[in-house]
Design an enzyme around this catalytic site. Structure first.
Site: not given
Ligand code: SAH
Length: 357
Positions: A98, A111, A118, A122, A125, A339
């Protein structure tokens, strides 16, 4: 160990001098390197066939020798509120990433994602829910920007590495990407207009300081005590806030650049007056700018945004203590702005499960 001899060289990730050497080694004239480099990095060519001032024969050879990264647009969403556009791109191996395009008074900002998935974990997220798939190459980071420039028909002046992924977990490729992005023979974006956001990988922050780049480093702090930070971010178990602040000091001294603290306000978790006072004290010694982000609720998580009154009170307290604060405008709230959310929705729909939509 076997060598990966079958892989072709990723031509869009080469610097101009590397490309010059590469082509020289294949018996091509040195001026061709600059010509091809500019087609890739300045003129937006989507493949060798668009390089019309090269002979047909040379284009054929280039295709045999090199891989040409060109992301494919899978989906685009445009916010009716503020015109923000979110893009879902497919990479050559079928992975999806994205990117977001935002229009600000001072210019257009893109961005980008730095990894597929990932591994930082977190808890608020969406990007990390399925872990890390792989790093993005320099060309895959660059091409998100090039593709968006072509699709919008507008100049990109700012780049933030704040999409999916932890950029400092992909350190070497990130550095190559920044050098290509800011190169005078390419898009030539000023280092000052590039922001890299990290969850706080201390050794890499120190290494980055030593590169002495003029980029902005943003630290995702999100809590002002180790206990609270550990609840939100597993990485806080590896590096204490004390170690982080030392690394920030080192970065500031090496580069002269002020660091930004990002702080996502999560209702009832990190938004008290005491949290604000502690945050103000952390930011004071280095004059860090504080960017407050009302947490964007993710379907898979239970977090809620702080209410408007708490957000205002939090900001007022920071300002009373003399800190420089902004509240991040919530761009594209109506288009899966947080995100990793567009990618997840797309994958859910492909799997036939519309239940989340
Ligand atoms: N890995 C990097 C960059 C990617 S995230 C980092 O941690 O900084 C970009 C920013 O958005 C980070 O500050 C991240 O903590 C924050 N973020 C992620 N999900 C969010 C959500 N649901 N609501 C608000 N902020 C979020």
């Amino acid at each position: 160990m076997t060598e990966r001899t079958l892989d072709k060289i990723d031509i869009k990730s080469l610097s101009l001098s590397e490309l010059t050497e590469e082509l020289k080694g294949r018996g091509e004239k040195p001026f061709r390197a600059r010509q091809i480099y500019q087609w890739m990095h300045r003129r937006g060519a989507r493949g060798f066939d668009e390089m019309t001032d090269l002979s047909r024969d040379l284009r054929k050879k280039l295709k045999e020798w090199y891989d040409y990264t060109a992301v494919q647009t899978v989906r685009m969403q445009q916010s009716r509120i503020d015109g923000t556009r979110k893009f879902l791109f497919a990479l050559a191996d079928g992975n999806l990433v994205e990117s977001v395009w935002m229009r600000y008074k001072h210019g257009n900002s893109v961005c980008i994602s730095s990894q597929v998935g990932c591994r930082m974990g977190c808890s608020f997220c969406a990007s990390t829910l399925n872990g890390l798939e792989r790093n993005l190459t320099p060309s895959e980071m660059l091409d998100q920007i090039y593709a968006i420039g072509l699709l919008t028909g507008e100049r990109v002046s700012n780049v933030v590495v704040m999409g999916t992924g932890e950029p400092l977990d992909n350190y070497d490729y990130l550095l190559k990407f920044i050098r290509l992005l800011t190169d005078e023979n390419g898009l030539h974006i000023s280092q000052r207009n590039v922001t890299v956001s990290t969850c706080g990988l201390v050794p890499q922050m120190r290494r980055l300081a030593e590169e002495r780049l003029q980029i902005t480093l943003a630290l995702s702090l999100h809590a002002a005590t180790d206990e609270k930070r550990q609840l939100l971010m597993p990485v806080a178990r590896r590096y204490s806030i004390g170690e982080l602040m030392e690394a920030c000091g080192y970065y500031f001294r090496q580069t002269g650049r002020r660091i930004t603290f990002e702080y996502s306000l999560v209702g009832g978790v990190n938004d008290t007056d005491e949290d604000a006072a502690r945050l103000a004290a952390l930011a004071a010694p280095l004059g860090c700018h504080i960017n407050l982000i009302p947490v964007n609720p993710v379907r898979e998580r239970n977090y809620v945004q702080s209410d408007a009154a708490s957000i205002r009170a939090f900001k007022n307290r920071l300002e009373k203590d003399g800190r420089n604060v902004t509240i991040r405008r919530e761009m594209g709230r109506d288009i899966d702005g947080a995100c990793g959310q567009l990618r997840r929705r797309h994958q859910d729909e492909l799997n036939g499960g519309m239940e989340r939509a």
